[in-house]
Design a protein around this motif. Structure first.
Motif, PDB file in Angstrom:
ATOM      1  N   ARG A  86     -12.213  75.747 -77.890  1.00 31.06           N
ATOM      2  CA  ARG A  86     -13.458  75.133 -78.386  1.00 31.06           C
ATOM      3  C   ARG A  86     -14.521  76.216 -78.635  1.00 31.06           C
ATOM      4  O   ARG A  86     -15.174  76.234 -79.684  1.00 31.06           O
ATOM      5  CB  ARG A  86     -13.976  74.116 -77.358  1.00 31.06           C
ATOM      6  N   THR A  88     -17.829  69.636 -79.715  1.00 30.64           N
ATOM      7  CA  THR A  88     -18.094  69.408 -78.298  1.00 30.64           C
ATOM      8  C   THR A  88     -16.811  68.968 -77.599  1.00 30.64           C
ATOM      9  O   THR A  88     -15.868  68.501 -78.239  1.00 30.64           O
ATOM     10  CB  THR A  88     -19.169  68.324 -78.096  1.00 30.64           C
ATOM     11  N   MET A  89     -16.794  69.101 -76.282  1.00 31.87           N
ATOM     12  CA  MET A  89     -15.630  68.674 -75.509  1.00 31.87           C
ATOM     13  C   MET A  89     -15.371  67.192 -75.717  1.00 31.87           C
ATOM     14  O   MET A  89     -14.232  66.723 -75.733  1.00 31.87           O
ATOM     15  CB  MET A  89     -15.887  68.993 -74.018  1.00 31.87           C
ATOM     16  N   PHE A 147     -19.162  55.796 -77.683  1.00 32.92           N
ATOM     17  CA  PHE A 147     -19.563  56.797 -76.681  1.00 32.92           C
ATOM     18  C   PHE A 147     -20.970  56.476 -76.206  1.00 32.92           C
ATOM     19  O   PHE A 147     -21.850  56.142 -76.990  1.00 32.92           O
ATOM     20  CB  PHE A 147     -19.446  58.236 -77.219  1.00 32.92           C
ATOM     21  N   ALA A 148     -21.139  56.555 -74.885  1.00 30.54           N
ATOM     22  CA  ALA A 148     -22.442  56.242 -74.303  1.00 30.54           C
ATOM     23  C   ALA A 148     -23.420  57.356 -74.659  1.00 30.54           C
ATOM     24  O   ALA A 148     -23.103  58.536 -74.515  1.00 30.54           O
ATOM     25  CB  ALA A 148     -22.308  56.103 -72.796  1.00 30.54           C
ATOM     26  N   ASP A 174     -27.374  58.665 -74.100  1.00 26.06           N
ATOM     27  CA  ASP A 174     -28.596  58.525 -73.306  1.00 26.06           C
ATOM     28  C   ASP A 174     -29.785  58.637 -74.267  1.00 26.06           C
ATOM     29  O   ASP A 174     -29.900  59.639 -74.975  1.00 26.06           O
ATOM     30  CB  ASP A 174     -28.583  59.688 -72.292  1.00 26.06           C
ATOM     31  N   MET A 190     -20.492  62.276 -84.395  1.00 26.69           N
ATOM     32  CA  MET A 190     -21.074  62.033 -83.083  1.00 26.69           C
ATOM     33  C   MET A 190     -22.506  62.560 -83.032  1.00 26.69           C
ATOM     34  O   MET A 190     -23.415  61.891 -82.531  1.00 26.69           O
ATOM     35  CB  MET A 190     -20.229  62.712 -82.016  1.00 26.69           C
ATOM     36  N   ALA A 242     -25.575  60.137 -82.413  1.00 26.19           N
ATOM     37  CA  ALA A 242     -26.387  60.359 -81.203  1.00 26.19           C
ATOM     38  C   ALA A 242     -27.854  60.546 -81.582  1.00 26.19           C
ATOM     39  O   ALA A 242     -28.762  60.034 -80.913  1.00 26.19           O
ATOM     40  CB  ALA A 242     -25.869  61.578 -80.449  1.00 26.19           C
ATOM     41  N   SER A 268     -19.783  60.189 -71.179  1.00 31.58           N
ATOM     42  CA  SER A 268     -19.716  61.582 -70.712  1.00 31.58           C
ATOM     43  C   SER A 268     -21.036  62.024 -70.088  1.00 31.58           C
ATOM     44  O   SER A 268     -22.083  62.019 -70.728  1.00 31.58           O
ATOM     45  CB  SER A 268     -19.380  62.506 -71.884  1.00 31.58           C
ATOM     46  N   LEU A 269     -20.939  62.422 -68.846  1.00 29.34           N
ATOM     47  CA  LEU A 269     -22.099  63.007 -68.169  1.00 29.34           C
ATOM     48  C   LEU A 269     -21.888  64.512 -68.003  1.00 29.34           C
ATOM     49  O   LEU A 269     -22.572  65.173 -67.230  1.00 29.34           O
ATOM     50  CB  LEU A 269     -22.288  62.340 -66.801  1.00 29.34           C
ATOM     51  N   GLY A 301     -22.502  67.069 -69.791  1.00 36.17           N
ATOM     52  CA  GLY A 301     -23.609  67.977 -70.096  1.00 36.17           C
ATOM     53  C   GLY A 301     -24.655  67.987 -69.004  1.00 36.17           C
ATOM     54  O   GLY A 301     -25.562  68.833 -68.995  1.00 36.17           O
ATOM     55  N   ILE A 302     -24.554  67.025 -68.080  1.00 35.60           N
ATOM     56  CA  ILE A 302     -25.601  66.885 -67.061  1.00 35.60           C
ATOM     57  C   ILE A 302     -25.093  67.341 -65.685  1.00 35.60           C
ATOM     58  O   ILE A 302     -25.702  68.199 -65.044  1.00 35.60           O
ATOM     59  CB  ILE A 302     -26.090  65.419 -66.997  1.00 35.60           C
ATOM     60  N   CYS A 361     -17.174  63.828 -66.166  1.00 38.41           N
ATOM     61  CA  CYS A 361     -18.279  64.595 -65.578  1.00 38.41           C
ATOM     62  C   CYS A 361     -18.135  66.078 -65.906  1.00 38.41           C
ATOM     63  O   CYS A 361     -17.329  66.459 -66.749  1.00 38.41           O
ATOM     64  CB  CYS A 361     -18.342  64.357 -64.070  1.00 38.41           C
ATOM     65  N   LYS A 362     -18.928  66.869 -65.238  1.00 42.02           N
ATOM     66  CA  LYS A 362     -19.026  68.294 -65.594  1.00 42.02           C
ATOM     67  C   LYS A 362     -17.781  69.055 -65.128  1.00 42.02           C
ATOM     68  O   LYS A 362     -17.347  68.926 -63.981  1.00 42.02           O
ATOM     69  CB  LYS A 362     -20.276  68.886 -64.936  1.00 42.02           C
ATOM     70  N   SER A 363     -17.228  69.860 -66.022  1.00 39.10           N
ATOM     71  CA  SER A 363     -16.063  70.660 -65.641  1.00 39.10           C
ATOM     72  C   SER A 363     -16.535  71.844 -64.788  1.00 39.10           C
ATOM     73  O   SER A 363     -17.630  72.389 -65.001  1.00 39.10           O
ATOM     74  CB  SER A 363     -15.341  71.165 -66.890  1.00 39.10           C
ATOM     75  N   LEU A 381     -11.678  69.341 -65.399  1.00 42.56           N
ATOM     76  CA  LEU A 381     -12.576  68.286 -65.913  1.00 42.56           C
ATOM     77  C   LEU A 381     -12.329  66.999 -65.120  1.00 42.56           C
ATOM     78  O   LEU A 381     -11.215  66.474 -65.107  1.00 42.56           O
ATOM     79  CB  LEU A 381     -12.273  68.046 -67.398  1.00 42.56           C
TER      80      LEU A 381
HETATM   81  N1  CAO Z   1     -18.297  69.870 -68.637  1.00 36.88           N
HETATM   82  C1  CAO Z   1     -19.086  70.950 -68.733  1.00 36.88           C
HETATM   83  N2  CAO Z   1     -19.993  71.106 -69.721  1.00 36.88           N
HETATM   84  C2  CAO Z   1     -20.075  70.142 -70.628  1.00 36.88           C
HETATM   85  C3  CAO Z   1     -19.265  69.006 -70.597  1.00 36.88           C
HETATM   86  C4  CAO Z   1     -18.338  68.894 -69.547  1.00 36.88           C
HETATM   87  N3  CAO Z   1     -17.553  67.837 -69.413  1.00 36.88           N
HETATM   88  N4  CAO Z   1     -19.609  68.218 -71.641  1.00 36.88           N
HETATM   89  C5  CAO Z   1     -20.570  68.816 -72.318  1.00 36.88           C
HETATM   90  N5  CAO Z   1     -20.863  69.987 -71.707  1.00 36.88           N
HETATM   91  C6  CAO Z   1     -21.854  70.953 -72.125  1.00 36.88           C
HETATM   92  C7  CAO Z   1     -21.784  71.196 -73.592  1.00 36.88           C
HETATM   93  O1  CAO Z   1     -20.798  72.133 -73.920  1.00 36.88           O
HETATM   94  C8  CAO Z   1     -23.166  71.639 -73.883  1.00 36.88           C
HETATM   95  O2  CAO Z   1     -23.274  72.977 -73.481  1.00 36.88           O
HETATM   96  P1  CAO Z   1     -23.862  74.107 -74.467  1.00 36.88           P
HETATM   97  O3  CAO Z   1     -25.195  73.575 -74.896  1.00 36.88           O
HETATM   98  O4  CAO Z   1     -23.899  75.316 -73.637  1.00 36.88           O
HETATM   99  O5  CAO Z   1     -22.882  74.179 -75.600  1.00 36.88           O
HETATM  100  C9  CAO Z   1     -24.022  70.843 -72.932  1.00 36.88           C
HETATM  101  O6  CAO Z   1     -23.134  70.412 -71.911  1.00 36.88           O
HETATM  102  C10 CAO Z   1     -24.697  69.646 -73.556  1.00 36.88           C
HETATM  103  O7  CAO Z   1     -23.751  68.804 -74.164  1.00 36.88           O
HETATM  104  P2  CAO Z   1     -24.245  67.452 -74.824  1.00 36.88           P
HETATM  105  O8  CAO Z   1     -24.464  66.474 -73.761  1.00 36.88           O
HETATM  106  O9  CAO Z   1     -25.350  67.706 -75.741  1.00 36.88           O
HETATM  107  O10 CAO Z   1     -23.039  67.061 -75.763  1.00 36.88           O
HETATM  108  P3  CAO Z   1     -21.871  66.092 -75.475  1.00 36.88           P
HETATM  109  O11 CAO Z   1     -21.050  66.071 -76.690  1.00 36.88           O
HETATM  110  O12 CAO Z   1     -21.177  66.408 -74.231  1.00 36.88           O
HETATM  111  O13 CAO Z   1     -22.548  64.657 -75.281  1.00 36.88           O
HETATM  112  C11 CAO Z   1     -23.823  62.703 -75.709  1.00 36.88           C
HETATM  113  C12 CAO Z   1     -23.225  63.972 -76.291  1.00 36.88           C
HETATM  114  C13 CAO Z   1     -24.559  61.935 -76.780  1.00 36.88           C
HETATM  115  C14 CAO Z   1     -22.708  61.838 -75.146  1.00 36.88           C
HETATM  116  C15 CAO Z   1     -24.736  63.093 -74.569  1.00 36.88           C
HETATM  117  O14 CAO Z   1     -25.840  63.795 -75.077  1.00 36.88           O
HETATM  118  C16 CAO Z   1     -25.235  61.957 -73.726  1.00 36.88           C
HETATM  119  O15 CAO Z   1     -26.112  61.194 -74.108  1.00 36.88           O
HETATM  120  N6  CAO Z   1     -24.678  61.835 -72.518  1.00 36.88           N
HETATM  121  C17 CAO Z   1     -25.092  60.844 -71.558  1.00 36.88           C
HETATM  122  C18 CAO Z   1     -24.174  59.651 -71.539  1.00 36.88           C
HETATM  123  C19 CAO Z   1     -24.550  58.712 -70.457  1.00 36.88           C
HETATM  124  O16 CAO Z   1     -25.705  58.472 -70.191  1.00 36.88           O
HETATM  125  N7  CAO Z   1     -23.534  58.155 -69.780  1.00 36.88           N
HETATM  126  C20 CAO Z   1     -23.741  57.356 -68.649  1.00 36.88           C
HETATM  127  C21 CAO Z   1     -23.492  55.939 -68.996  1.00 36.88           C
HETATM  128  S1  CAO Z   1     -23.460  54.952 -67.602  1.00 36.88           S
HETATM  129  O17 CAO Z   1     -25.012  54.786 -67.307  1.00 36.88           O
END
Ligand code: CAO
Length: 555
Positions: free
Chosen positions: A370, A385-386, A423-424, A426, A451, A455, A477-478, A480-481, A501-503, A520
């Motif tokens: 990636r 993205t992952m 995809f969920a 936020d 996506m 988003a 996917s959480l 990124g958090i 979750c976060k890898s 992951l």
């Molecule tokens: N492990 C480690 N890092 C990760 C990762 C994972 N599983 N997934 C994403 N990341 C990293 C990305 O690589 C990116 O890093 P860089 O900026 O260094 O490249 C960073 O985290 C931010 O990613 P992102 O969140 O912007 O992108 P995404 O494709 O992973 O997700 C989206 C997009 C729209 C799903 C996300 O922004 C979001 O809203 N997530 C929240 C979903 C949520 O609330 N779920 C809970 C529902 S239940 O209440």
């Protein structure tokens, strides 16, 4: 390219029917057999299909026009080879509204006294099979007149009311909304009064088909059948409005509303005579999704969304606490999206016997791929993205384990042969779930791009209802958090959801030594009514195999 005049085909025994809906406009590309207009009589509505594929050049009918067999509906510039002759391709329409066999006038039917209960069966309704009951218009105890409509049935392209062959008191109705009926099926049992007994297969069949002629033939001398049926059928029809409380809409609009779960009775019609159009259903959906309106069912559920008192579930009341007693507080009304999604989440959490399986996938190589892909594509502006890889991997797992891509419908499972992944996301307004359609047909780059766009739309509050509907499986996917595992709630009517979750780099035993691998965390929640624990474990294991070696997606 030839210009072809598309005509109203043989639509049975009736003279003139009213155009109540135009389903295409000049410039539209139409397929052969695509519905062009809807016409309506007192007791039936039907869609008139095109005999030819091509581009609409001219409309020859307007709303309210009366048309009959041979009337020109529109002019099409035919696509490709010469168009099939109208009469030949009009056959499906003729089949849809197959005319009843010639019959004796109802008035001439013998009159007899009923002795004991009388069974009412579905009459000869032409070529229809397995038509769906969409309304039951009577209830036990009702005094039924001969020819009074008992139920409304609907096929793909037509709806019609089925009348009673006898008069009497309704003892029992044998069908319910949603049942499928065919000629000869038992509809109702009547007792009591004197009945005008006409042979079911003859006069009742005429009653179904003939009102079309009745409604639309004021200028022409009605046939004896039409005249007789008019006399008995007319009181049952509410002119200019709904028919016996049924929302005034064409079969395709009804189907559209059913697919979206829109209660048609709550939609205000903007069409001719208050008819509900597809645009009305869309506007209603948009209003509900944006929170500007509520369905009656939502309004009834509203207290539950905010916690409710749990009384309906037989629970002890929600604790009422005066928080101000313990310190300063600030009260803020929840946003509309949070209220709506809250009600949905509560229903799904309560109604689905959900179980969550946790697992880890080794994404060391995939993450390296990636990162290098993103370096190569730096100039394109599309960041992979992952989550996009996860979507692709899930599609492969859903194909291998199709029950994860199904929905419960009563006692049946509906397997979907399409893979639309939600995809969920936020957003400042709360959780939204945009849907990427046909992920099986798209590459990781395209999925990433869509996506990103969806988003952004979600965050800007610009997602349309269509962009949030039709998912067959959802990923939350959480990553990124942060976090390790969680238990996502299934997005009904889907039957499973994947939480990610976060890898993190972890020491993994390779049989000889511990090696650092990027792991992951996966959390798969599944509906135990549909899926077993073993299948869920296999799904996760398969997903893990794909993520550790993405070439398996190709197998
Ligand atoms: N492990 C480690 N890092 C990760 C990762 C994972 N599983 N997934 C994403 N990341 C990293 C990305 O690589 C990116 O890093 P860089 O900026 O260094 O490249 C960073 O985290 C931010 O990613 P992102 O969140 O912007 O992108 P995404 O494709 O992973 O997700 C989206 C997009 C729209 C799903 C996300 O922004 C979001 O809203 N997530 C929240 C979903 C949520 O609330 N779920 C809970 C529902 S239940 O209440």
């Amino acid at each position: 390219m030839a210009l072809v005049e598309v005509q109203v085909p043989d639509i049975g025994d009736f003279d003139e029917v009213t155009v109540i809906e135009l389903m295409v406009k000049v410039g539209d590309t139409v397929k052969a057999e695509q519905s062009l207009i809807t016409v309506e009589s007192d007791k039936a509505s039907m869609e008139i299909p095109s005999s030819t594929a091509g581009v609409v050049k001219e409309m020859r009918v307007a709303l309210g026009d009366k048309v009959k067999q041979g009337s020109i509906v529109l002019v099409v510039e035919a696509a490709g080879a010469a168009a099939a002759p109208a009469a030949a391709s009009a056959a499906p329409a003729a089949a849809v509204v197959a005319p009843a066999p010639a019959t004796a006038p109802v008035a001439a039917a013998p009159v007899a006294a009923a002795s004991g209960p009388v069974e009412v069966h579905v009459p000869d309704i032409g070529d229809f099979k397995d038509v769906v009951v969409i309304e039951v218009m009577v209830k036990p105890g009702d005094n039924i007149k001969v020819e009074q409509s008992l139920i409304t049935v609907e096929s793909d392209k037509a709806s019609m009311e089925i009348p009673s062959s006898h008069a009497g008191v309704l003892q029992e109705i044998k069908v319910k909304v949603g049942d499928k009926v065919n000629i000869g099926d038992l509809l109702a049992v009547l007792t009591g009064t004197v009945a005008a007994v006409a042979p079911v297969a003859a006069s009742v069949a005429a009653a179904v088909a003939a009102p079309v002629a009745v409604a639309s033939a004021p200028a022409a001398a009605p046939t004896p059948v039409a005249a007789a049926v008019a006399a008995v059928a007319a009181p049952a029809h509410a002119p200019g409005g709904t028919t016996l409380g049924l929302p005034h809409a064409s079969p395709s609009v009804r189907k559209f509303a059913r697919e979206l779960g829109v209660p048609l009775a709550e939609v205000k019609g903007s069409g001719l005579k208050g008819r509900i159009t597809e645009a009305d259903v869309q506007a209603f959906t948009q209003a509900v999704m944006s929170g500007a309106a509520q369905t009656k069912a939502q309004a009834a559920k509203a207290p539950a969304a905010s916690g409710g008192d749990g009384a309906a579930l037989g629970l002890i009341p929600w604790p009422k606490v005066d928080f101000a007693k313990f310190g300063p507080i600030e009260r803020k009304e929840m946003g509309r999206i949070k209220k709506i999604s809250g009600a949905n989440l509560l229903r799904n959490a309560i109604m689905i016997p959900a179980v969550t399986n946790h697992d880890d996938a080794d994404i060391t190589d995939l993450e390296a791929f990636r990162v290098s892909t993103n370096k190569e594509n730096e100039k394109s502006g599309v960041k992979v993205t992952m989550l996009a890889f996860l979507i692709k991997a899930c599609v492969a797992a859903l194909k291998k384990y199709p029950e994860f891509n199904s929905s419960l419908d009563g006692d049946a499972l509906v397997y979907k042969n399409y893979w639309h992944i939600g995809f969920a996301a936020d957003t400042p307004n709360g959780l939204m779930v945009p849907v990427i359609r046909d992920c099986d047909k798209k590459g990781v780059l395209q999925i990433s791009q869509e996506m990103g766009e969806l988003a952004k739309k979600a965050r800007d509050g610009k997602l349309s209802p269509a962009e949030m509907s039709g998912a067959t499986f959802t990923i939350s996917s959480l990553g990124g958090i942060g976090g390790k595992y969680f238990t996502p709630i299934i997005n009904a009517p889907e039957v499973a959801i994947l939480g990610v979750c976060k890898s993190t780099m972890e020491p993994v035993w390779d049989g000889k030594q511990f090696v650092p691998r990027l792991m992951l965390p996966l959390s798969l929640t599944w509906d135990h009514r549909v899926i077993d624990g073993a299948a869920a474990a296999r799904f996760n294991a398969f997903l893990g195999q794909i993520l550790s070696d993405f070439r398996r997606v190709l197998l």
